[in-house]
Motif scaffolding. Structure first.
Motif, PDB file in Angstrom:
ATOM      1  N   PRO A 149      25.335 -22.459 -59.640  1.00 47.59           N
ATOM      2  CA  PRO A 149      25.349 -21.242 -58.827  1.00 47.59           C
ATOM      3  C   PRO A 149      24.069 -21.065 -58.010  1.00 47.59           C
ATOM      4  O   PRO A 149      22.986 -21.522 -58.402  1.00 47.59           O
ATOM      5  N   GLU A 150      24.214 -20.367 -56.897  1.00 46.79           N
ATOM      6  CA  GLU A 150      23.098 -20.197 -55.957  1.00 46.79           C
ATOM      7  C   GLU A 150      21.857 -19.634 -56.623  1.00 46.79           C
ATOM      8  O   GLU A 150      20.736 -20.067 -56.341  1.00 46.79           O
ATOM      9  N   VAL A 151      22.034 -18.664 -57.523  1.00 48.44           N
ATOM     10  CA  VAL A 151      20.875 -18.016 -58.133  1.00 48.44           C
ATOM     11  C   VAL A 151      20.018 -19.010 -58.895  1.00 48.44           C
ATOM     12  O   VAL A 151      18.783 -18.950 -58.858  1.00 48.44           O
ATOM     13  N   LEU A 152      20.654 -19.964 -59.552  1.00 47.99           N
ATOM     14  CA  LEU A 152      19.916 -20.938 -60.348  1.00 47.99           C
ATOM     15  C   LEU A 152      19.291 -22.010 -59.461  1.00 47.99           C
ATOM     16  O   LEU A 152      18.144 -22.430 -59.679  1.00 47.99           O
ATOM     17  N   GLN A 153      20.018 -22.441 -58.454  1.00 50.20           N
ATOM     18  CA  GLN A 153      19.462 -23.426 -57.537  1.00 50.20           C
ATOM     19  C   GLN A 153      18.224 -22.886 -56.828  1.00 50.20           C
ATOM     20  O   GLN A 153      17.195 -23.556 -56.719  1.00 50.20           O
ATOM     21  N   ARG A 154      18.304 -21.645 -56.318  1.00 48.76           N
ATOM     22  CA  ARG A 154      17.185 -21.081 -55.585  1.00 48.76           C
ATOM     23  C   ARG A 154      15.993 -20.817 -56.499  1.00 48.76           C
ATOM     24  O   ARG A 154      14.841 -20.959 -56.086  1.00 48.76           O
ATOM     25  N   GLY A 171      22.666 -14.302 -56.297  1.00 54.53           N
ATOM     26  CA  GLY A 171      21.579 -14.359 -55.332  1.00 54.53           C
ATOM     27  C   GLY A 171      20.232 -14.336 -56.024  1.00 54.53           C
ATOM     28  O   GLY A 171      20.119 -13.975 -57.200  1.00 54.53           O
ATOM     29  N   HIS A 172      19.210 -14.728 -55.279  1.00 52.35           N
ATOM     30  CA  HIS A 172      17.861 -14.828 -55.843  1.00 52.35           C
ATOM     31  C   HIS A 172      16.856 -14.609 -54.731  1.00 52.35           C
ATOM     32  O   HIS A 172      17.000 -15.141 -53.621  1.00 52.35           O
ATOM     33  N   ARG A 173      15.841 -13.820 -55.023  1.00 51.01           N
ATOM     34  CA  ARG A 173      14.774 -13.592 -54.055  1.00 51.01           C
ATOM     35  C   ARG A 173      13.439 -13.609 -54.777  1.00 51.01           C
ATOM     36  O   ARG A 173      13.268 -12.969 -55.811  1.00 51.01           O
ATOM     37  N   LYS A 174      12.494 -14.362 -54.212  1.00 47.14           N
ATOM     38  CA  LYS A 174      11.139 -14.445 -54.752  1.00 47.14           C
ATOM     39  C   LYS A 174      10.177 -13.990 -53.674  1.00 47.14           C
ATOM     40  O   LYS A 174      10.112 -14.599 -52.604  1.00 47.14           O
ATOM     41  N   LEU A 175       9.444 -12.918 -53.943  1.00 45.86           N
ATOM     42  CA  LEU A 175       8.504 -12.399 -52.963  1.00 45.86           C
ATOM     43  C   LEU A 175       7.232 -13.243 -52.945  1.00 45.86           C
ATOM     44  O   LEU A 175       6.947 -13.978 -53.890  1.00 45.86           O
ATOM     45  N   GLU A 176       6.487 -13.113 -51.880  1.00 45.16           N
ATOM     46  CA  GLU A 176       5.204 -13.796 -51.796  1.00 45.16           C
ATOM     47  C   GLU A 176       4.222 -13.184 -52.792  1.00 45.16           C
ATOM     48  O   GLU A 176       4.169 -11.964 -52.959  1.00 45.16           O
ATOM     49  N   GLY A 177       3.445 -14.037 -53.446  1.00 47.03           N
ATOM     50  CA  GLY A 177       2.443 -13.559 -54.382  1.00 47.03           C
ATOM     51  C   GLY A 177       1.039 -13.781 -53.856  1.00 47.03           C
ATOM     52  O   GLY A 177       0.823 -14.526 -52.896  1.00 47.03           O
ATOM     53  N   ASP A 178       0.082 -13.112 -54.467  1.00 47.17           N
ATOM     54  CA  ASP A 178      -1.323 -13.267 -54.096  1.00 47.17           C
ATOM     55  C   ASP A 178      -1.935 -14.430 -54.861  1.00 47.17           C
ATOM     56  O   ASP A 178      -1.708 -14.585 -56.070  1.00 47.17           O
ATOM     57  N   ALA A 179      -2.708 -15.249 -54.177  1.00 50.24           N
ATOM     58  CA  ALA A 179      -3.380 -16.373 -54.830  1.00 50.24           C
ATOM     59  C   ALA A 179      -4.266 -15.870 -55.962  1.00 50.24           C
ATOM     60  O   ALA A 179      -5.084 -14.970 -55.770  1.00 50.24           O
ATOM     61  N   VAL A 232      13.771 -11.274 -58.048  1.00 45.91           N
ATOM     62  CA  VAL A 232      14.989 -10.502 -58.276  1.00 45.91           C
ATOM     63  C   VAL A 232      16.156 -11.477 -58.305  1.00 45.91           C
ATOM     64  O   VAL A 232      16.372 -12.226 -57.348  1.00 45.91           O
ATOM     65  N   ALA A 233      16.906 -11.484 -59.393  1.00 40.99           N
ATOM     66  CA  ALA A 233      18.099 -12.322 -59.525  1.00 40.99           C
ATOM     67  C   ALA A 233      19.305 -11.416 -59.723  1.00 40.99           C
ATOM     68  O   ALA A 233      19.219 -10.392 -60.410  1.00 40.99           O
ATOM     69  N   THR A 234      20.432 -11.791 -59.121  1.00 47.50           N
ATOM     70  CA  THR A 234      21.653 -10.995 -59.220  1.00 47.50           C
ATOM     71  C   THR A 234      22.863 -11.896 -59.412  1.00 47.50           C
ATOM     72  O   THR A 234      22.870 -13.048 -58.960  1.00 47.50           O
ATOM     73  N   GLY A 237      38.477 -11.642 -64.534  1.00 51.66           N
ATOM     74  CA  GLY A 237      39.810 -11.046 -64.562  1.00 51.66           C
ATOM     75  C   GLY A 237      39.823  -9.591 -64.962  1.00 51.66           C
ATOM     76  O   GLY A 237      40.882  -8.997 -65.168  1.00 51.66           O
ATOM     77  N   GLU A 238      38.648  -8.976 -65.069  1.00 53.32           N
ATOM     78  CA  GLU A 238      38.568  -7.594 -65.519  1.00 53.32           C
ATOM     79  C   GLU A 238      38.274  -6.666 -64.338  1.00 53.32           C
ATOM     80  O   GLU A 238      37.669  -7.048 -63.349  1.00 53.32           O
ATOM     81  N   THR A 239      38.744  -5.407 -64.458  1.00 51.16           N
ATOM     82  CA  THR A 239      38.413  -4.374 -63.483  1.00 51.16           C
ATOM     83  C   THR A 239      37.918  -3.151 -64.245  1.00 51.16           C
ATOM     84  O   THR A 239      38.624  -2.647 -65.115  1.00 51.16           O
ATOM     85  N   PRO A 240      36.750  -2.587 -63.957  1.00 49.34           N
ATOM     86  CA  PRO A 240      35.805  -3.112 -62.970  1.00 49.34           C
ATOM     87  C   PRO A 240      35.094  -4.369 -63.461  1.00 49.34           C
ATOM     88  O   PRO A 240      35.154  -4.706 -64.638  1.00 49.34           O
ATOM     89  N   GLY A 241      34.431  -5.028 -62.517  1.00 48.89           N
ATOM     90  CA  GLY A 241      33.623  -6.180 -62.866  1.00 48.89           C
ATOM     91  C   GLY A 241      32.249  -5.751 -63.329  1.00 48.89           C
ATOM     92  O   GLY A 241      32.009  -4.568 -63.634  1.00 48.89           O
ATOM     93  N   ARG A 242      31.317  -6.726 -63.376  1.00 46.76           N
ATOM     94  CA  ARG A 242      29.966  -6.440 -63.836  1.00 46.76           C
ATOM     95  C   ARG A 242      28.962  -6.984 -62.849  1.00 46.76           C
ATOM     96  O   ARG A 242      29.109  -8.116 -62.358  1.00 46.76           O
ATOM     97  N   LEU A 243      27.958  -6.195 -62.575  1.00 44.57           N
ATOM     98  CA  LEU A 243      26.804  -6.679 -61.823  1.00 44.57           C
ATOM     99  C   LEU A 243      25.647  -6.828 -62.791  1.00 44.57           C
ATOM    100  O   LEU A 243      25.307  -5.881 -63.512  1.00 44.57           O
ATOM    101  N   ARG A 244      25.034  -8.010 -62.797  1.00 47.01           N
ATOM    102  CA  ARG A 244      23.847  -8.245 -63.608  1.00 47.01           C
ATOM    103  C   ARG A 244      22.650  -8.384 -62.677  1.00 47.01           C
ATOM    104  O   ARG A 244      22.716  -9.096 -61.671  1.00 47.01           O
TER     105      ARG A 244
END
Length: 244
Positions: free
Chosen positions: A73-78, A152-160, A168-170, A176-183
């Motif tokens: 999945p994209e989140v793990l690759q990124r 999805g995955h986002r990594k902000l710039e950090g200070d040296a 942030v990972a999502t 097959g369930e309603t509602p679904g889940r957001l992690r």
């Protein structure tokens, strides 16, 4: 130091039973060994087939980070592609990053995928959750999960020289369930927070309801920059999930 390279589960178990120290990619332990002394025996799983899988729902603990590709999945690759330099990614492993590192760059991604850990000890192979994996520092054979609708995955710039950059990972799960889940999982400094909330892809303005629900959790106490990153990533992943 004797480095052992088992090619079977039974051989790896014997190494652990004889006190061999797991090394992962050795990117983090080497400096400590140079300072404090090398162990008599070490063990690497790089020749163990069960620890080298890369698939849509499984990732081996001995896989170097540069091999974590679009199969997962994209989140793990990124998450993997954002670790260190190319030289670090060619040496560092999945298991070493999650279990042997204080940064644990892959942990938020594993949490939002609701991954289980397949671990090895001298008694055998068993499955456990990520909490026990980290608490007991098991030897990680593989991570396993069910494919999410979107992630999805986002990594902000950090200070040296500063704390680790915000991550942030999502991931959106349906099963097959309603509602679904957001992690959602956030690495803020060295702390990782993880929250789950229901979502309904058919509901109008559901993103706002999801964000309101998250604001009532520990994520709502994050600094403003982190909250804005969470808002952007949640909105984006829900939009992608709605298009699936």
């Amino acid at each position: 130091m004797e480095l052992r390279l088992p090619s079977s589960i039974s051989e790896a178990q014997r190494c652990l039973a004889e006190g061999a120290v797991p090394v992962g990619g050795a990117t983090l332990v080497w400096a400590g060994w140079q300072r404090d002394g090398f162990p008599e025996r070490a063990v690497s799983l790089r020749d163990l087939p069960e620890a080298n899988t890369v698939g849509p729902e499984e990732l081996g603990g001995a896989v170097p980070l540069h091999r974590v590709d679009a199969t997962v999945p994209e989140v793990l690759q990124r998450a993997a592609s954002g670790v260190g330099t190319g030289a670090v990614r060619r040496a560092a492993t999945v298991g070493g990053n999650i279990v042997g590192s204080t940064l644990r760059c892959l942990l938020p991604a594993a949490l939002v995928l609701e991954a289980k850990a397949v671990v090895l000890d001298p008694e055998g192979v068993f499955e456990t959750d990520l909490t026990e994996l980290l608490a007991k520092r098991h030897v990680l054979l593989a991570l396993r999960w069910r494919t999410p609708l979107a992630s999805g995955h986002r990594k902000l710039e950090g200070d040296a020289g500063g704390p680790p950059p915000l991550v942030v990972a999502t991931a959106v799960h349906a099963d097959g369930e309603t509602p679904g889940r957001l992690r959602v999982a956030v690495r803020d400094g060295y702390e990782v927070l993880s929250e789950t909330t229901p979502y309904d892809a058919d509901a109008d303005a559901d993103a706002e309801r999801v964000l309101d629900a998250l604001a009532g959790t520990d994520l709502g106490a994050l600094p403003a920059t982190a909250r804005e990153a969470v808002r952007a990533e949640v909105t984006a992943v829900l939009a992608r999930a709605a298009d699936v």
